[in-house]
Enzyme design. Sequence first.
Site, PDB file in Angstrom:
ATOM      1  CE  LYS A  64      -2.047  -1.173   3.880  1.00  0.00           C
ATOM      2  NZ  LYS A  64      -1.319  -2.432   4.181  1.00  0.00           N
TER       3      LYS A  64
ATOM      4  NE  ARG B 261      -4.709  -1.741   9.996  1.00  0.00           N
ATOM      5  CZ  ARG B 261      -3.589  -1.281   9.424  1.00  0.00           C
ATOM      6  NH1 ARG B 261      -3.497  -0.057   8.985  1.00  0.00           N
ATOM      7  NH2 ARG B 261      -2.558  -2.085   9.307  1.00  0.00           N
TER       8      ARG B 261
ATOM      9  NE  ARG C 234       7.806  -2.558   6.182  1.00  0.00           N
ATOM     10  CZ  ARG C 234       6.508  -2.367   6.358  1.00  0.00           C
ATOM     11  NH1 ARG C 234       5.794  -1.787   5.421  1.00  0.00           N
ATOM     12  NH2 ARG C 234       5.928  -2.783   7.456  1.00  0.00           N
TER      13      ARG C 234
ATOM     14  NE  ARG D 179       6.076  -0.599  10.266  1.00  0.00           N
ATOM     15  CZ  ARG D 179       4.953  -0.589   9.572  1.00  0.00           C
ATOM     16  NH1 ARG D 179       4.886   0.128   8.461  1.00  0.00           N
ATOM     17  NH2 ARG D 179       3.913  -1.288   9.955  1.00  0.00           N
TER      18      ARG D 179
ATOM     19  NE  ARG E 278       1.967  -5.281  11.026  1.00  0.00           N
ATOM     20  CZ  ARG E 278       3.055  -4.973  10.322  1.00  0.00           C
ATOM     21  NH1 ARG E 278       4.247  -5.428  10.687  1.00  0.00           N
ATOM     22  NH2 ARG E 278       2.955  -4.208   9.262  1.00  0.00           N
TER      23      ARG E 278
HETATM   24  P1  AP5 Z   1       4.866  -1.544   1.831  1.00  0.00           P
HETATM   25  O1  AP5 Z   1       4.525  -0.722   0.642  1.00  0.00           O
HETATM   26  O2  AP5 Z   1       5.601  -0.884   2.949  1.00  0.00           O
HETATM   27  O3  AP5 Z   1       3.563  -2.291   2.375  1.00  0.00           O
HETATM   28  P2  AP5 Z   1       2.293  -1.762   3.190  1.00  0.00           P
HETATM   29  O4  AP5 Z   1       1.112  -2.457   2.614  1.00  0.00           O
HETATM   30  O5  AP5 Z   1       2.286  -0.256   3.202  1.00  0.00           O
HETATM   31  O6  AP5 Z   1       2.641  -2.386   4.589  1.00  0.00           O
HETATM   32  P3  AP5 Z   1       2.560  -1.841   6.085  1.00  0.00           P
HETATM   33  O7  AP5 Z   1       3.309  -2.823   6.931  1.00  0.00           O
HETATM   34  O8  AP5 Z   1       2.982  -0.410   6.177  1.00  0.00           O
HETATM   35  O9  AP5 Z   1       1.057  -1.992   6.365  1.00  0.00           O
HETATM   36  P4  AP5 Z   1       0.365  -2.130   7.680  1.00  0.00           P
HETATM   37  O10 AP5 Z   1      -1.016  -1.973   7.167  1.00  0.00           O
HETATM   38  O11 AP5 Z   1       0.590  -3.290   8.538  1.00  0.00           O
HETATM   39  O12 AP5 Z   1       1.016  -0.989   8.569  1.00  0.00           O
HETATM   40  P5  AP5 Z   1       0.504   0.409   9.085  1.00  0.00           P
HETATM   41  O13 AP5 Z   1       1.669   1.283   9.150  1.00  0.00           O
HETATM   42  O14 AP5 Z   1      -0.709   0.850   8.330  1.00  0.00           O
HETATM   43  O15 AP5 Z   1       5.693  -2.815   1.323  1.00  0.00           O
HETATM   44  C1  AP5 Z   1       6.181  -3.794   2.217  1.00  0.00           C
HETATM   45  C2  AP5 Z   1       7.540  -4.334   1.694  1.00  0.00           C
HETATM   46  O16 AP5 Z   1       7.321  -5.012   0.472  1.00  0.00           O
HETATM   47  C3  AP5 Z   1       8.574  -3.248   1.407  1.00  0.00           C
HETATM   48  O17 AP5 Z   1       9.861  -3.719   1.741  1.00  0.00           O
HETATM   49  C4  AP5 Z   1       8.453  -3.012  -0.102  1.00  0.00           C
HETATM   50  O18 AP5 Z   1       9.665  -2.563  -0.669  1.00  0.00           O
HETATM   51  C5  AP5 Z   1       8.072  -4.407  -0.585  1.00  0.00           C
HETATM   52  N1  AP5 Z   1       7.179  -4.398  -1.750  1.00  0.00           N
HETATM   53  C6  AP5 Z   1       6.125  -3.564  -1.976  1.00  0.00           C
HETATM   54  N2  AP5 Z   1       5.512  -3.894  -3.148  1.00  0.00           N
HETATM   55  C7  AP5 Z   1       6.174  -4.961  -3.639  1.00  0.00           C
HETATM   56  C8  AP5 Z   1       6.024  -5.770  -4.819  1.00  0.00           C
HETATM   57  N3  AP5 Z   1       5.032  -5.549  -5.706  1.00  0.00           N
HETATM   58  N4  AP5 Z   1       6.891  -6.802  -5.001  1.00  0.00           N
HETATM   59  C9  AP5 Z   1       7.890  -7.040  -4.117  1.00  0.00           C
HETATM   60  N5  AP5 Z   1       8.089  -6.310  -2.994  1.00  0.00           N
HETATM   61  C10 AP5 Z   1       7.244  -5.282  -2.752  1.00  0.00           C
HETATM   62  O19 AP5 Z   1      -0.019   0.039  10.559  1.00  0.00           O
HETATM   63  C11 AP5 Z   1       0.870  -0.282  11.611  1.00  0.00           C
HETATM   64  C12 AP5 Z   1       0.096  -0.401  12.923  1.00  0.00           C
HETATM   65  O20 AP5 Z   1      -0.540   0.861  13.239  1.00  0.00           O
HETATM   66  C13 AP5 Z   1      -1.076  -1.421  12.913  1.00  0.00           C
HETATM   67  O21 AP5 Z   1      -0.633  -2.733  13.171  1.00  0.00           O
HETATM   68  C14 AP5 Z   1      -1.968  -0.843  14.024  1.00  0.00           C
HETATM   69  O22 AP5 Z   1      -1.462  -1.151  15.286  1.00  0.00           O
HETATM   70  C15 AP5 Z   1      -1.828   0.653  13.826  1.00  0.00           C
HETATM   71  N6  AP5 Z   1      -2.852   1.193  12.908  1.00  0.00           N
HETATM   72  C16 AP5 Z   1      -2.637   1.750  11.673  1.00  0.00           C
HETATM   73  N7  AP5 Z   1      -3.784   2.114  11.117  1.00  0.00           N
HETATM   74  C17 AP5 Z   1      -4.767   1.792  12.005  1.00  0.00           C
HETATM   75  C18 AP5 Z   1      -6.177   1.909  11.979  1.00  0.00           C
HETATM   76  N8  AP5 Z   1      -6.829   2.426  10.912  1.00  0.00           N
HETATM   77  N9  AP5 Z   1      -6.873   1.442  13.039  1.00  0.00           N
HETATM   78  C19 AP5 Z   1      -6.246   0.917  14.107  1.00  0.00           C
HETATM   79  N10 AP5 Z   1      -4.900   0.766  14.197  1.00  0.00           N
HETATM   80  C20 AP5 Z   1      -4.172   1.200  13.153  1.00  0.00           C
END
Ligand code: AP5
Length: 208
Positions: free
Chosen positions: A13, A88, A127, A155, A166
């Site tokens: 994402k 979410r 990552r 991270r 997760r």
């Molecule tokens: P990346 O693009 O970083 O993936 P992402 O989908 O953004 O992953 P996140 O881990 O950031 O998502 P998340 O939803 O768990 O975390 P968030 O910060 O929202 O890509 C990942 C890796 O893959 C990278 O190394 C990249 O280079 C590689 N890659 C990408 N595309 C690729 C491809 N096509 N092929 C190969 N490699 C590829 O949330 C973190 C925490 O915050 C949650 O656990 C929760 O505690 C809290 N939180 C956040 N939002 C909420 C909410 N709305 N409600 C409640 N709690 C929340």
Amino acid sequence: MNIVLLGAPGAGKGTQAKRLVEAYHIPHISTGDILRAAVASSTPLGLEAKKYMDAGELVPDEVVIGMMKERLAEPDATKGFILDGFPRTTAQAVALDEALVQLNTKIDVALSIDVDSEVIVERLSSRRTCEACGRITTASEGEICSVCGGKLVQRADDNEATVRNRLSVYANQTAPLIDYYKGQRILVPIDGDRPVNEVWTDVKAALA
Ligand code: AP5
């Protein structure tokens, strides 16, 4: 254009959101980034959120919904936005729709980036993020950012046990939103298990 990016942790994402910002010049609003910034500055929100984030659990709806209502009311969001990591839960999706009605707007499209769980565990374990410029990359780059020379860090929630939790939280609490947006006829599934450029081609096509 108002875009929701759905997808499991590590589906890509954030990676696609950065390209959308360059292509559409609208803000990337990531709840994860906002919460991590709050944790880093030890604000009351950050202190509350940290325990949930470290365990791979969701921060309570009322905390996140309040935070996002404020963010969406900021002037830069009037020209459109990319929501990454929000909503979410069904409660968050309903609150988002209600908040957007107040702002005289709505979600135009929800892109669901789909990737197999085992691919995700592998991706997230390797990552790395540049502390200086925020660029996302992989451990194969080493310890220093090849673009700006900043330190590459992992991270706190990217260890395998937390990633698996997760993924289970995603399956139980966030995956139902796929049907929510299908019901609104704005869901577009994207196969995220392909090279980044190929995924990007499909993302652009979905928005054309
Ligand atoms: P990346 O693009 O970083 O993936 P992402 O989908 O953004 O992953 P996140 O881990 O950031 O998502 P998340 O939803 O768990 O975390 P968030 O910060 O929202 O890509 C990942 C890796 O893959 C990278 O190394 C990249 O280079 C590689 N890659 C990408 N595309 C690729 C491809 N096509 N092929 C190969 N490699 C590829 O949330 C973190 C925490 O915050 C949650 O656990 C929760 O505690 C809290 N939180 C956040 N939002 C909420 C909410 N709305 N409600 C409640 N709690 C929340």
